[in-house]
Design an enzyme around this catalytic site. Structure first.
Site, PDB file in Angstrom:
ATOM      1  N   CYS A 140       0.686   7.733  11.649  1.00  0.00           N
ATOM      2  CA  CYS A 140       0.172   7.291  12.680  1.00  0.00           C
ATOM      3  C   CYS A 140      -0.871   7.914  13.268  1.00  0.00           C
ATOM      4  O   CYS A 140      -1.163   9.446  12.955  1.00  0.00           O
ATOM      5  CB  CYS A 140       1.488   6.901  13.500  1.00  0.00           C
ATOM      6  SG  CYS A 140       1.832   8.172  14.732  1.00  0.00           S
TER       7      CYS A 140
ATOM      8  N   ASN B  31       0.917  -1.145   0.124  1.00  0.00           N
ATOM      9  CA  ASN B  31      -0.128   0.086  -0.012  1.00  0.00           C
ATOM     10  C   ASN B  31       0.838   1.169  -0.019  1.00  0.00           C
ATOM     11  O   ASN B  31       0.351   2.377  -0.471  1.00  0.00           O
ATOM     12  CB  ASN B  31      -0.881  -0.209   1.252  1.00  0.00           C
ATOM     13  CG  ASN B  31      -0.158  -0.340   2.338  1.00  0.00           C
ATOM     14  OD1 ASN B  31       0.356  -1.409   2.643  1.00  0.00           O
ATOM     15  ND2 ASN B  31      -0.304   0.660   3.477  1.00  0.00           N
TER      16      ASN B  31
ATOM     17  N   GLN C  37      -5.074  -3.832  -1.755  1.00  0.00           N
ATOM     18  CA  GLN C  37      -4.340  -2.756  -2.821  1.00  0.00           C
ATOM     19  C   GLN C  37      -4.548  -3.443  -4.203  1.00  0.00           C
ATOM     20  O   GLN C  37      -4.467  -2.756  -5.089  1.00  0.00           O
ATOM     21  CB  GLN C  37      -3.149  -2.088  -2.327  1.00  0.00           C
ATOM     22  CG  GLN C  37      -3.059  -1.456  -1.038  1.00  0.00           C
ATOM     23  CD  GLN C  37      -3.854   0.023  -1.268  1.00  0.00           C
ATOM     24  OE1 GLN C  37      -4.215   0.298  -2.446  1.00  0.00           O
ATOM     25  NE2 GLN C  37      -4.239   0.748   0.014  1.00  0.00           N
TER      26      GLN C  37
ATOM     27  N   THR D  45     -25.355  -8.699  12.220  1.00  0.00           N
ATOM     28  CA  THR D  45     -26.133  -8.657  11.321  1.00  0.00           C
ATOM     29  C   THR D  45     -25.307  -7.994   9.955  1.00  0.00           C
ATOM     30  O   THR D  45     -24.563  -7.140  10.107  1.00  0.00           O
ATOM     31  CB  THR D  45     -27.306  -7.565  11.664  1.00  0.00           C
ATOM     32  OG1 THR D  45     -27.934  -8.337  12.620  1.00  0.00           O
ATOM     33  CG2 THR D  45     -28.217  -7.420  10.503  1.00  0.00           C
TER      34      THR D  45
ATOM     35  N   SER E 111     -11.051  -5.107   0.591  1.00  0.00           N
ATOM     36  CA  SER E 111     -11.861  -4.172   1.174  1.00  0.00           C
ATOM     37  C   SER E 111     -12.436  -3.202   0.128  1.00  0.00           C
ATOM     38  O   SER E 111     -11.902  -2.608  -0.725  1.00  0.00           O
ATOM     39  CB  SER E 111     -10.888  -3.261   1.963  1.00  0.00           C
ATOM     40  OG  SER E 111     -11.432  -1.925   2.363  1.00  0.00           O
TER      41      SER E 111
HETATM   42  N1  PLP Z   1      -4.450  -3.681   3.919  1.00  0.00           N
HETATM   43  C1  PLP Z   1      -3.855  -2.709   3.363  1.00  0.00           C
HETATM   44  C2  PLP Z   1      -2.973  -3.135   2.204  1.00  0.00           C
HETATM   45  C3  PLP Z   1      -4.364  -1.642   3.051  1.00  0.00           C
HETATM   46  O1  PLP Z   1      -3.846  -0.810   2.284  1.00  0.00           O
HETATM   47  C4  PLP Z   1      -5.524  -1.144   3.806  1.00  0.00           C
HETATM   48  C5  PLP Z   1      -6.268   0.306   4.051  1.00  0.00           C
HETATM   49  O2  PLP Z   1      -5.431   1.122   3.656  1.00  0.00           O
HETATM   50  C6  PLP Z   1      -6.108  -2.347   4.788  1.00  0.00           C
HETATM   51  C7  PLP Z   1      -5.610  -3.290   4.780  1.00  0.00           C
HETATM   52  C8  PLP Z   1      -7.231  -2.090   5.662  1.00  0.00           C
HETATM   53  O3  PLP Z   1      -8.322  -2.049   5.088  1.00  0.00           O
HETATM   54  P1  PLP Z   1      -9.735  -1.240   5.490  1.00  0.00           P
HETATM   55  O4  PLP Z   1      -9.447   0.168   5.696  1.00  0.00           O
HETATM   56  O5  PLP Z   1     -10.997  -1.756   4.914  1.00  0.00           O
HETATM   57  O6  PLP Z   1      -9.750  -1.551   7.094  1.00  0.00           O
END
Ligand code: PLP
Length: 383
Positions: A323, A147, A177, A235, A197
């Site tokens: 962060c 990411n 990603q 749910t 996601s």
């Molecule tokens: N994994 C990666 C590589 C991501 O870039 C992100 C979000 O930036 C997530 C997991 C987390 O996903 P979510 O925002 O749906 O919790």
């Protein structure tokens, strides 16, 4: 007008998703777990969404578990497999790469797992993987694409090492990603667990999915009504699930054309920055990178100050990592790739989406060049 180059953080809702969701936010409702006709209609909508997600991700509908986010999917994969393996007397050791998203990295750390290295392009160091995992390993987690930098991993070579030295282990991949850009069905085939996601590919926020291939046992994180075949109680978020499925189907249908177009824009962005600002370094260059993510380091220009000036100029971008306290932490991804602290402080992530235009790229380049020159004169950092 804002030039939005933070699609890796969140992409705008696709119209297909909005249209699919609209009834479930207005006239249609019902709890899919109920027994009457209103509930059955909601149940049918969730089942159809499950079929659509399974089709794109290359699995059986029964292998799709809807979650509340990518983070939850990652947590379910790691804690769920470890708890089930430990309970069943099977190997329960865990390991992940050093460049995983915190949703994976912190989960692995929480269960006392190990971390293996990547090389300077961000690709898994297969030699180190072979050293870190072994017969006691029950789960290995390697993201399909990163990411912060966009590095794409070859999961089949990871699976080959696992078959040799950790035959009991299952492979989890965070494809959050990767999903907007890559053929996850093919590239994530070696993995038994796959996280996605919704809001990264034009679905709504607050919905994700974990593919759990048949034969893999996962202990649930959430207990209660036993939804998702006892794997995720709570749910269903019907509108979210339906919207995510519509966005994934639409994304998949145009993926190749969009990825090729955006890859050209990314190329233009990096090349133009390199021509107009001295010493620009593209993180992960030489490796396989996503079309939508460009991580660049501009010597002498601290990213925190640069991002403020870009925000003022109407360009939305981000540092590779941030962060919750608001203070910029040094990127664990760049550190794992061997980038020093001072250098890492100059990194920004420019992430493009399906609606990014050539004009957006040119406006962003002009703004970055102007802000970069100004900051270099004002407070040079580690030049
Ligand atoms: N994994 C990666 C590589 C991501 O870039 C992100 C979000 O930036 C997530 C997991 C987390 O996903 P979510 O925002 O749906 O919790």
């Amino acid at each position: 007008m804002t030039v939005y180059l933070d699609h890796a953080a969140g992409s705008p809702l696709r119209v297909e998703a909005l249209e699919a969701m609209r009834p479930w936010l207005t006239t249609s409702f019902g709890n899919p777990s109920g027994g009457h006709a209103v509930a059955r209609r909601a149940r049918r909508a969730v089942d159809e969404a499950r079929d659509a997600v399974a089709e794109v991700l290359g699995c059986d509908p029964g292998e799709v578990v809807f979650t509340g986010s990518g983070t939850e999917a990652d947590n379910l994969a790691i804690f769920g497999v470890v708890a089930a393996a430990a309970g069943g007397g099977r190997p329960a050791g865990v390991a992940c790469s050093a460049i995983e998203h915190p949703a994976v990295l912190e989960s692995v750390e929480a269960v006392g797992g190990d971390v293996f290295a990547v090389d300077e392009r961000g690709a898994i160091d297969l030699g180190d993987l072979a050293k870190v995992i072994g017969p006691a390993t029950g789960l290995v987690s390697v993201m399909l694409a990163n990411n912060e930098v966009g590095t794409i991993q070859d999961l089949s070579s990871v699976a080959a090492v696992m078959a040799d030295v950790a035959p009991a282990a299952v492979l989890h991949t965070d494809a959050v990603q990767a999903a907007p850009w890559l053929d996850v069905a093919t590239l994530a085939r070696p993995a038994q667990l796959v996280s996605v996601s919704g809001h990264k590919f034009g679905g709504p926020q607050g919905v994700g999915a974990l593919v759990i291939r048949r034969g893999v046992t996962v202990r649930p994180l959430l207990r209660g009504g036993g939804q998702e075949r006892e794997r995720r109680s709570g749910t269903h978020n019907v509108a979210g699930i339906v919207g995510m499925a519509a966005a994934l189907t639409a994304t998949s249908a145009e993926r190749e054309v969009t990825a090729a177009r955006v890859a050209r824009l990314r190329q233009r962005l990096v090349a133009n920055l390199g021509q107009r600002l001295d010493g620009v370094i593209e993180s992960g260059a030489g490796g396989e990178l996503l079309p939508g993510i460009a991580n660049v380091r501009i010597p002498g220009v601290e990213s925190e100050s640069l991002l403020v000036l870009l925000d003022d100029a109407g360009v939305a971008a981000s540092a590779g990592s941030s962060c919750a306290s608001g203070a910029m932490a040094p990127s664990h991804v760049l550190a794992a790739m061997g980038v020093g602290r001072t250098d890492a402080r100059t990194a920004i992530r420019l992430s493009l989406g399906r609606d990014t235009t050539e004009a957006d790229v040119d406006v962003a380049v002009a703004a970055i060049v102007a802000a970069g020159q100004r900051l270099r004169q004002a407070e040079p950092v580690g030049v």
